[in-house]
Structure formats: structure tokens, C-alpha cells
Write a protein that holds these residues in place. Structure first.
Motif, PDB file in Angstrom:
ATOM      1  N   ALA A 112       3.488 -10.884   2.158  1.00  0.00           N
ATOM      2  CA  ALA A 112       3.900 -11.946   1.222  1.00  0.00           C
ATOM      3  C   ALA A 112       4.411 -11.315  -0.076  1.00  0.00           C
ATOM      4  O   ALA A 112       5.424 -11.752  -0.631  1.00  0.00           O
ATOM      5  N   LEU A 113       3.722 -10.272  -0.551  1.00  0.00           N
ATOM      6  CA  LEU A 113       4.191  -9.595  -1.776  1.00  0.00           C
ATOM      7  C   LEU A 113       5.590  -9.008  -1.540  1.00  0.00           C
ATOM      8  O   LEU A 113       6.472  -9.128  -2.397  1.00  0.00           O
ATOM      9  N   ASN A 114       5.788  -8.412  -0.369  1.00  0.00           N
ATOM     10  CA  ASN A 114       7.100  -7.824  -0.063  1.00  0.00           C
ATOM     11  C   ASN A 114       8.197  -8.894  -0.112  1.00  0.00           C
ATOM     12  O   ASN A 114       9.297  -8.651  -0.588  1.00  0.00           O
ATOM     13  N   ARG A 115       7.895 -10.080   0.359  1.00  0.00           N
ATOM     14  CA  ARG A 115       8.924 -11.139   0.390  1.00  0.00           C
ATOM     15  C   ARG A 115       9.216 -11.710  -0.994  1.00  0.00           C
ATOM     16  O   ARG A 115      10.323 -12.076  -1.300  1.00  0.00           O
ATOM     17  N   TRP A 116       8.162 -11.825  -1.846  1.00  0.00           N
ATOM     18  CA  TRP A 116       8.305 -12.610  -3.079  1.00  0.00           C
ATOM     19  C   TRP A 116       8.604 -11.801  -4.337  1.00  0.00           C
ATOM     20  O   TRP A 116       9.032 -12.351  -5.342  1.00  0.00           O
ATOM     21  N   TRP A 122      10.817  -9.535  -5.457  1.00  0.00           N
ATOM     22  CA  TRP A 122      12.152  -9.515  -6.086  1.00  0.00           C
ATOM     23  C   TRP A 122      12.599 -10.924  -6.505  1.00  0.00           C
ATOM     24  O   TRP A 122      13.075 -11.103  -7.639  1.00  0.00           O
ATOM     25  N   PRO A 123      12.429 -11.955  -5.641  1.00  0.00           N
ATOM     26  CA  PRO A 123      12.800 -13.311  -6.104  1.00  0.00           C
ATOM     27  C   PRO A 123      12.038 -13.736  -7.359  1.00  0.00           C
ATOM     28  O   PRO A 123      12.586 -14.427  -8.216  1.00  0.00           O
ATOM     29  N   VAL A 124      10.760 -13.295  -7.497  1.00  0.00           N
ATOM     30  CA  VAL A 124       9.999 -13.670  -8.708  1.00  0.00           C
ATOM     31  C   VAL A 124      10.634 -13.029  -9.947  1.00  0.00           C
ATOM     32  O   VAL A 124      10.744 -13.667 -10.996  1.00  0.00           O
ATOM     33  N   LEU A 125      11.066 -11.765  -9.816  1.00  0.00           N
ATOM     34  CA  LEU A 125      11.698 -11.116 -10.975  1.00  0.00           C
ATOM     35  C   LEU A 125      12.990 -11.836 -11.381  1.00  0.00           C
ATOM     36  O   LEU A 125      13.386 -11.818 -12.550  1.00  0.00           O
ATOM     37  N   MET A 126      13.632 -12.495 -10.401  1.00  0.00           N
ATOM     38  CA  MET A 126      14.877 -13.234 -10.703  1.00  0.00           C
ATOM     39  C   MET A 126      14.604 -14.535 -11.451  1.00  0.00           C
ATOM     40  O   MET A 126      15.501 -15.105 -12.056  1.00  0.00           O
ATOM     41  N   MET A 127      13.358 -15.017 -11.390  1.00  0.00           N
ATOM     42  CA  MET A 127      13.030 -16.277 -12.084  1.00  0.00           C
ATOM     43  C   MET A 127      13.377 -16.236 -13.564  1.00  0.00           C
ATOM     44  O   MET A 127      13.632 -17.249 -14.185  1.00  0.00           O
ATOM     45  N   PHE A 128      13.306 -15.019 -14.158  1.00  0.00           N
ATOM     46  CA  PHE A 128      13.511 -14.905 -15.614  1.00  0.00           C
ATOM     47  C   PHE A 128      14.976 -15.059 -16.010  1.00  0.00           C
ATOM     48  O   PHE A 128      15.299 -15.021 -17.195  1.00  0.00           O
ATOM     49  N   ASP A 136       9.025  -1.634  -4.383  1.00  0.00           N
ATOM     50  CA  ASP A 136      10.037  -1.053  -5.271  1.00  0.00           C
ATOM     51  C   ASP A 136       9.705   0.419  -5.478  1.00  0.00           C
ATOM     52  O   ASP A 136       8.836   0.769  -6.286  1.00  0.00           O
ATOM     53  N   PRO A 137      10.412   1.308  -4.743  1.00  0.00           N
ATOM     54  CA  PRO A 137      10.106   2.741  -4.862  1.00  0.00           C
ATOM     55  C   PRO A 137      10.362   3.282  -6.271  1.00  0.00           C
ATOM     56  O   PRO A 137       9.816   4.316  -6.640  1.00  0.00           O
ATOM     57  N   ALA A 138      11.167   2.572  -7.064  1.00  0.00           N
ATOM     58  CA  ALA A 138      11.486   3.071  -8.413  1.00  0.00           C
ATOM     59  C   ALA A 138      10.452   2.637  -9.447  1.00  0.00           C
ATOM     60  O   ALA A 138      10.546   3.024 -10.615  1.00  0.00           O
ATOM     61  N   LEU A 139       9.456   1.866  -9.030  1.00  0.00           N
ATOM     62  CA  LEU A 139       8.460   1.368  -9.994  1.00  0.00           C
ATOM     63  C   LEU A 139       7.600   2.543 -10.479  1.00  0.00           C
ATOM     64  O   LEU A 139       6.906   3.181  -9.675  1.00  0.00           O
ATOM     65  N   LYS A 140       7.669   2.819 -11.768  1.00  0.00           N
ATOM     66  CA  LYS A 140       7.008   4.032 -12.279  1.00  0.00           C
ATOM     67  C   LYS A 140       6.646   3.800 -13.737  1.00  0.00           C
ATOM     68  O   LYS A 140       7.472   3.306 -14.511  1.00  0.00           O
ATOM     69  N   HIS A 181       5.897   1.336 -20.711  1.00  0.00           N
ATOM     70  CA  HIS A 181       6.350   0.250 -19.843  1.00  0.00           C
ATOM     71  C   HIS A 181       6.541   0.770 -18.425  1.00  0.00           C
ATOM     72  O   HIS A 181       6.742   1.969 -18.215  1.00  0.00           O
ATOM     73  N   TRP A 182       6.521  -0.170 -17.472  1.00  0.00           N
ATOM     74  CA  TRP A 182       6.835   0.174 -16.088  1.00  0.00           C
ATOM     75  C   TRP A 182       8.341   0.099 -15.907  1.00  0.00           C
ATOM     76  O   TRP A 182       8.942  -0.949 -16.182  1.00  0.00           O
ATOM     77  N   ASN A 183       8.951   1.202 -15.481  1.00  0.00           N
ATOM     78  CA  ASN A 183      10.377   1.165 -15.107  1.00  0.00           C
ATOM     79  C   ASN A 183      10.476   0.546 -13.719  1.00  0.00           C
ATOM     80  O   ASN A 183       9.557   0.701 -12.899  1.00  0.00           O
ATOM     81  N   TYR A 184      11.567  -0.152 -13.457  1.00  0.00           N
ATOM     82  CA  TYR A 184      11.711  -0.774 -12.136  1.00  0.00           C
ATOM     83  C   TYR A 184      13.125  -0.593 -11.612  1.00  0.00           C
ATOM     84  O   TYR A 184      14.042  -0.262 -12.374  1.00  0.00           O
ATOM     85  N   GLY A 185      13.280  -0.836 -10.295  1.00  0.00           N
ATOM     86  CA  GLY A 185      14.567  -0.603  -9.636  1.00  0.00           C
ATOM     87  C   GLY A 185      15.559  -1.733  -9.893  1.00  0.00           C
ATOM     88  O   GLY A 185      15.250  -2.721 -10.588  1.00  0.00           O
ATOM     89  N   ASP A 186      16.754  -1.598  -9.316  1.00  0.00           N
ATOM     90  CA  ASP A 186      17.824  -2.578  -9.547  1.00  0.00           C
ATOM     91  C   ASP A 186      17.529  -3.887  -8.826  1.00  0.00           C
ATOM     92  O   ASP A 186      17.170  -3.894  -7.638  1.00  0.00           O
ATOM     93  N   ILE A 187      17.718  -4.967  -9.547  1.00  0.00           N
ATOM     94  CA  ILE A 187      17.558  -6.305  -8.947  1.00  0.00           C
ATOM     95  C   ILE A 187      18.884  -6.673  -8.284  1.00  0.00           C
ATOM     96  O   ILE A 187      19.955  -6.382  -8.820  1.00  0.00           O
ATOM     97  N   ASP A 188      18.799  -7.309  -7.113  1.00  0.00           N
ATOM     98  CA  ASP A 188      20.014  -7.681  -6.382  1.00  0.00           C
ATOM     99  C   ASP A 188      20.552  -8.998  -6.948  1.00  0.00           C
ATOM    100  O   ASP A 188      20.201 -10.085  -6.485  1.00  0.00           O
TER     101      ASP A 188
END
Ligand code: BYC
Length: 333
Positions: A201-205, A207-213, A260-264, A271-278
């Protein structure tokens, strides 16, 4: 038509702006005075607020569908009661928000019509399906968590009715977030199959949650004016970052892996760096072509038609009361 396209135009002709009145208004906003319904306000302020509040209200109402889908299948009476209460709360939030938007001069019927015709937007997130019980945990933990991060600053919005509605909404959202996280804890401490369900469920949601903003700041149409008018207090990217920073440790506590392999973590910025949002996916979903857009709109239209008798009965009752009140002799002193 299912579009929630990004290029909708305001139908009303732009009112002539009056630079002196606009400057007086801006001075009030800068002084942190609340703007109330009968106060003078620039037409563009009225329009952007009506747009945002109406979209917010529609999101609350459409947001009842993916969770309502699980009420009959919740795994225990306790879970069912909590989910029922949560979904009912969302309906209440929609009602407060429609009422707040009505104070700006657009009727609830007009707003409903805009939603049902596909002209108005609602949050992209509600166009994704809730496939398993773990999705209900995720919706509470992440979707409500994102909503809180976005909405706490709205309690300080310059427009009084919206700001006041948000105080109560945020209190309830905070209960929703906790019930979701508690479902996630139960699943993650459960059997390997339950933990796996939570991870999927986390895998599915995620990226769409990050798009909510909303779109990145460089592409946001309304952030600049909304910040100047103190409708928004933070930009889309600032809130997204705050959400990620608050949420990653919660996911680590659950021993889940973010997709997100880029989450670091960056020790320099804290801050947490994160990968590109589609963003092409975001645009596609907002334009009406997400996994559930058609289903959601079909359900909304069917419910509106099914409930016509309730609106008719309420209107008939209101008319009857008005007639009775009008016919009543004025009491003698
Ligand atoms: N989905 O210039 P921008 C909830 C649109 S949570 C669809 O950055 P703005 C709930 C945007 O409307 C969700 N459309 O806009 C939680 C604009 O289109 P128009 C609802 C999106 O307004 C749990 C265009 O893209 N929350 O309710 O400055 C259970 C350009 O964007 C989205 C709220 O509505 C999206 N994700 O910033 C139940 C909170 N993102 O109008 C329910 C209040 C952007 O020009 N709203 N767009 O055609 C806000 O804070 C802001 O409106 C947003 C966007 C941050 C969403």
C-alpha cells in the motif's frame, strides 16, 4: 466529460481594479486583520478563494468514496465504527467548506453543478483506488497527514470564515491521521502477509500523496498571489518538504521502505532529499485520466440523482415554514 484540466478560465469578466482600494485591502492583510464576508475585497481575491475553498469542499466529499468503499469490509466492529465516524466527518468538512465559500457569493448549487459537470477540480489523490484494508491505513496516515500539513496554516488564512472552518477540520483530521497510523502499526506488527500488505500500500500511495501538495513552485499558477494575500502561508514545495521530513521517521518506525531510492537525509540542511516526482502522471490524473476519475464522477452523479428527493423535501419544508411565519399575526405587546 471528466476533465479537471489545468487551463480552466474564470467565466465572469474581470472587474475593474481600483489601485487605491487594493492598497487599502493589502494593508489590512499585511496587518493580519481578518477579512470578513461583507468587507471590500479585490475581485481576484474573491475568485481565488472561491476556487480554492470549493475545490477543497469537493475533495472532502469525493474523498468519502474510496474510504466508504471499505465500511462494510472493515475487519472488526471497532474498525468499522472508527471508519464510519471518519467518513461522516469528511462529509461535515465538505458542508462547512461549502458554507464558507457561499459567503463569497457562489451558491452551493452552483458549486455542485461545477463538480458534477467536470468543470471544477477536486484533489488528484481521490482518483486512486483503495485495493486492500492496508490502503485505509495509508489514507489515514499519509493522505490525512498531508492534508493536516497543508491545512494547519490555513487556520491563519486571511479570510475569516475559511480560517475558522479550518480550526475544527484540523482537529478532526488529526484524529483521522492517528486512526490510520494505528491501523498501520497493527498491520506492521502482524503476520508477514499483513506487513507485506502494508508495504504494498505504501508503494502504491507514496508518490500520489506527494502530488497532493500541487505542482512544483516554478509551475504553480496561484502561489504568488495566494501568499501575498495570506491565503497560503507556505508554498507547495515547502509544505511537501515539511511533510516528507515529518513522515519518513514514522515510516522507519513501522519498518517500512519508501519506494524512492533517492530518499536520503541531508545532515547539512536537516531535510530529506527525495527523487523526481512524475508530473506527467499528476497532469494526466488532474486532466481526468487517472485510475478512478470516471468511476468517481459516475458515483457522484448517481448519488446526486438518488438524493433529489431529499433536496425537494427540505425545500418544501423550508417553504412551508416561511409561509407559516408570514401568515402568523405579529404578537401584540
Ligand atoms: N489535485 O497554482 P496551484 C482533503 C490545481 S485533502 C488537483 O499550485 P493552488 C481530504 C490547482 O487547483 C485535499 N488539482 O494552485 C483529506 C490549480 O488549478 P486551477 C484537498 C490540483 O490553489 C483526507 C492548478 O492545479 N485539500 O481534503 O495555489 C480525507 C495549479 O496549482 C492539485 C485542499 O484543497 C491536486 N493535488 O495550490 C478527505 C486544501 N494541486 O484552480 C479529504 C486547500 C493543484 O487553476 N487547497 N491543483 O484550475 C490548497 O491548499 C491549494 O489549493 C493547493 C493548490 C495546495 C491544493
Amino acid at each position: 466529460m471528466y476533465t479537471q484540466a489545468l487551463n480552466t478560465q474564470d467565466s465572469a469578466p474581470a472587474a475593474k481594479s481600483d489601485p487605491q482600494a487594493d492598497a487599502r485591502f493589502q494593508a489590512r492583510v499585511d496587518a493580519e486583520e481578518k477579512i470578513e464576508p461583507n468587507d471590500a475585497m479585490p475581485e481576484a481575491y474573491r475568485r481565488t478563494l472561491t476556487r480554492q475553498i470549493a475545490q477543497h469542499a469537493h475533495s472532502e466529499i469525493v474523498g468519502m468514496l474510496p474510504e466508504g468503499n471499505w465500511i462494510t469490509r472493515a475487519p472488526s466492529l471497532k474498525r468499522k465504527a472508527a471508519l464510519l465516524a471518519k467518513v461522516q466527518d469528511e462529509g461535515g468538512h465538505g458542508a462547512y467548506l461549502y458554507a464558507a465559500a457561499e459567503t463569497l457569493g457562489t451558491s452551493r448549487e452552483q458549486m455542485e453543478e461545477q463538480l458534477l459537470s467536470g468543470a471544477a477540480k477536486y484533489s488528484s489523490i481521490f482518483n486512486y483506488p483503495t485495493l486492500t484494508w492496508a490502503d485505509i491505513g495509508i489514507v489515514g496516515w499519509l493522505v490525512d497527514g498531508a492534508a493536516i500539513m497543508n491545512q494547519i496554516p490555513l487556520c491563519r488564512c486571511s479570510y475569516g470564515p475559511y480560517a475558522r472552518a479550518m480550526v475544527r477540520i484540523c482537529k478532526e483530521e488529526s484524529f483521522h491521521q492517528r486512526q490510520g497510523y494505528e491501523i498501520m502499526i497493527a498491520l506492521c506488527k502482524g503476520t508477514p502477509a499483513q506487513k507485506q500488505m502494508a508495504q504494498e500500500a505504501l508503494n502504491r500511495w507514496w508518490w500520489p500523496v506527494l502530488m497532493m501538495f500541487g505542482p512544483p513552485d516554478k509551475d504553480s499558477l496561484h502561489t504568488e498571489s495566494a501568499m501575498r494575500w495570506k491565503i497560503k502561508r507556505f508554498t507547495n514545495d515547502e509544505l511537501r518538504q515539511k511533510f516528507i521530513d515529518a513522515t519518513v521517521p514514522q515510516g522507519q518506525f513501522l519498518d517500512l521502505t519508501f519506494p524512492d531510492p533517492a530518499l536520503k537525509f541531508d545532515a547539512g540542511t536537516q531535510h530529506w532529499n527525495y527523487g523526481d516526482i512524475d508530473w506527467t502522471e499528476f497532469k494526466r490524473v488532474v486532466a481526468g485520466d487517472g485510475p478512478c476519475n470516471r468511476q468517481r464522477m459516475k458515483q457522484m452523479r448517481a448519488k446526486h440523482a438518488d438524493n433529489a428527493w431529499v433536496r425537494e423535501a427540505a425545500n418544501a419544508y423550508a417553504r412551508k415554514r416561511q409561509q407559516r411565519a408570514a401568515a402568523m399575526p405579529i404578537a401584540a405587546e
